[in-house]
Write an enzyme that holds these catalytic residues in place. Sequence first.
Site, PDB file in Angstrom:
ATOM      1  N   GLU A 132      11.918  17.703 -11.510  1.00 51.43           N
ATOM      2  CA  GLU A 132      12.538  18.819 -12.206  1.00 51.43           C
ATOM      3  C   GLU A 132      12.396  18.893 -13.797  1.00 51.43           C
ATOM      4  O   GLU A 132      13.435  18.656 -14.414  1.00 51.43           O
ATOM      5  CB  GLU A 132      13.929  18.645 -11.874  1.00 51.43           C
ATOM      6  CG  GLU A 132      13.959  18.824 -10.266  1.00 51.43           C
ATOM      7  CD  GLU A 132      15.530  18.915  -9.948  1.00 51.43           C
ATOM      8  OE1 GLU A 132      16.225  18.509 -10.589  1.00 51.43           O
ATOM      9  OE2 GLU A 132      15.865  19.119  -8.484  1.00 51.43           O
TER      10      GLU A 132
ATOM     11  N   GLU B 275      11.822  18.514   0.460  1.00 52.81           N
ATOM     12  CA  GLU B 275      13.369  18.685   0.359  1.00 52.81           C
ATOM     13  C   GLU B 275      13.684  20.151   1.578  1.00 52.81           C
ATOM     14  O   GLU B 275      14.609  20.610   0.946  1.00 52.81           O
ATOM     15  CB  GLU B 275      14.037  18.406  -0.542  1.00 52.81           C
ATOM     16  CG  GLU B 275      13.647  17.508  -1.698  1.00 52.81           C
ATOM     17  CD  GLU B 275      14.543  17.356  -2.698  1.00 52.81           C
ATOM     18  OE1 GLU B 275      15.241  17.900  -3.084  1.00 52.81           O
ATOM     19  OE2 GLU B 275      13.817  16.596  -3.655  1.00 52.81           O
TER      20      GLU B 275
END
Length: 656
Positions: A329, A444
Amino acid sequence: MTFKKLAELFTAAMMIANASALLPASAEDTVLHNAGFENGTDGWSSFGGPSVTSSSVTAHGGTSALFISGRNDSWQGAALSSLLQAGKTYQFSAWVFSQTSDTIQLTLKYTDGSGNPQYKGIGSADSAGAWAEISASYDIPADATDILVYFQTASGTNDFFVDDVVIKGEAGWSTEALDKTPLKDVYAQYFKIGCAATPSEINTPISQDIVKHHFNSLTPGNELKPDAVLNQAGSQANGDNVTPAISFDAARYTLKFCEENHIPVRGHVLCWYSQTPDWFFKEGFKSDGQLVSKDIMNQRLENYIKAVMSQIKTEFPHLDIYCWDVVNECYMDDGSLRPAGTNPKNQESYWSLIYGDNSYIEKAFTYARQYAPEGTKLFYNDFNEYIPAKRDAIYDMVSALKEKNLIDGIGMQSHLDVGYPDANLYKQCIEKFNQLGLEIQVTELDITDYDNGADSAKQVQAYHDIVNTIVEEKKAGANITALVFWGITDGTSWRSTGAPLLFNSDYSLKQTYKEVEALIPESEWGQSETEEITESESEETETEEITESESEETETEEITESESEETETEEITESESKETEKNVSVSKLGDATLDEAVNIVDVIAVNKAVFGKESLSPEGLANIDFNKNQKADSDESLALLKYIVGLVTEEDLRNF
Ligand code: GLA
């Protein structure tokens, strides 16, 4: 509610609980939870802030127990959630140990039908330097939600141990998933099928069976993140400002489970702006230190990654961490670098702050390539990658890493909703990334429907569209190597109100599961590869285990001896105690037995002296007489115990 009120409630409830303990067990005798704390906290976690770890300082069975320390109030302790269900009866058995005299209680917390929190005593036991059993039965009210149980003390804030917790009752879960062809076999020709799980999601027989049956990839939900691995006191004690100390206390339960069951692991995550303690970026590893320089941070990053890789190899020699999310991220939706700053909650990154650019990403990959075992696949992982600006920024960054052979794949987190993104946008992202010639993993996946809930027509359709896209892209040549769901059941998902997964809370199969299964025609189902350990490897493990348990057995025996002897308190005569009043200097702090080691044997010796059973030699007494009052007392014994488990330092003992 005040704590006094809580205590009153507890006492009242305890009377009721004791009465119910006398009733015959009405539920089935299925073991739902059996925690020996040998490899970690078995899904128990801090309740109210104290430290909760697996410790081998003492144990009831096996060689380790749950150690609860650093409490500021009697209600603080260790909790287990997501196991008990409303309207069911459970039998609880647990062993508890306190060095000092304490009543240790098991408490039930839930929200009642009117939305009010309730605290009920389930059972308690008194311990004063000996293991004592809590044994009770309890009926969970039918209107209870958010149910958890936790250990606390009746009063005071002493540390205590818990071991061999067994919870029996009516299973209350579906086993239909175990009769299905494993999802990993359904997709065997395509890619690995994985799930993320925290210890509390894999501490029941059914969840363990489901994971073993269906998944050939597991991502520890939180336990390999920097905040779970880094140890501040140890880092400071290293003293060189660049070598962080690490521990796998949080991850051990999950990693042992995977190692023992040959489940390949996705390592998640080495370098991230979030869930990383701020002291990691500060001088002296101090929370109030100045920000470190880029040069210092490079060294810390290198040493951290090096330590993680080498300690995993030592502690879990047969574990297969087949890939790592090296960096997570770094980019914003508009393609800009995550803003520099000290507040991760506000999306800010210390990494951007210290480096001023994205060069830390290459550093992290360089170190990971250098220290990860050969063949470990290295990934960059992010979310919202189907947003073109973000996707393209990631593409450019990854492309530069690929030029240097530092990266093997891109992780698409894929926390989606039925409303966004559509499958076409998702497909464009896979196709763009595939141009890089790297692996792609969906790391995810969960798809919420906040408006219509579990198994809405929209949700089933969204699962169909997205997973079908992934399958079709794989068929078309994209190098997709894993499809991982973020969690197992809707009940324990981080986005549970959007019911985003494949299993209901009771482990029954959702329509979403059936849709994902149906995407692959039965004729294509196969057999997923199973990890095999070679004969020599398994022999090695046996030998290691025997040696370990043998040496630890001796310790356990000694503890039992001291326990039984502690109860027979004899008085020390004045002349005997005077004998110890000699002016002897400290040879090794904490070494009561003068065997050159400081361990549980010394605590036992101090206890014997406290209870007048045996006296210490003058030199031994000098070594543990932290308060310099010429005698051994229970405060010193406790301090010694804390020192052994690393809760206080040698300096603390000297300044006692
Ligand atoms: C991100 C992280 C995961 C997890 C989820 C939320 O996607 O990569 O580790 O924290 O958020 O649970």
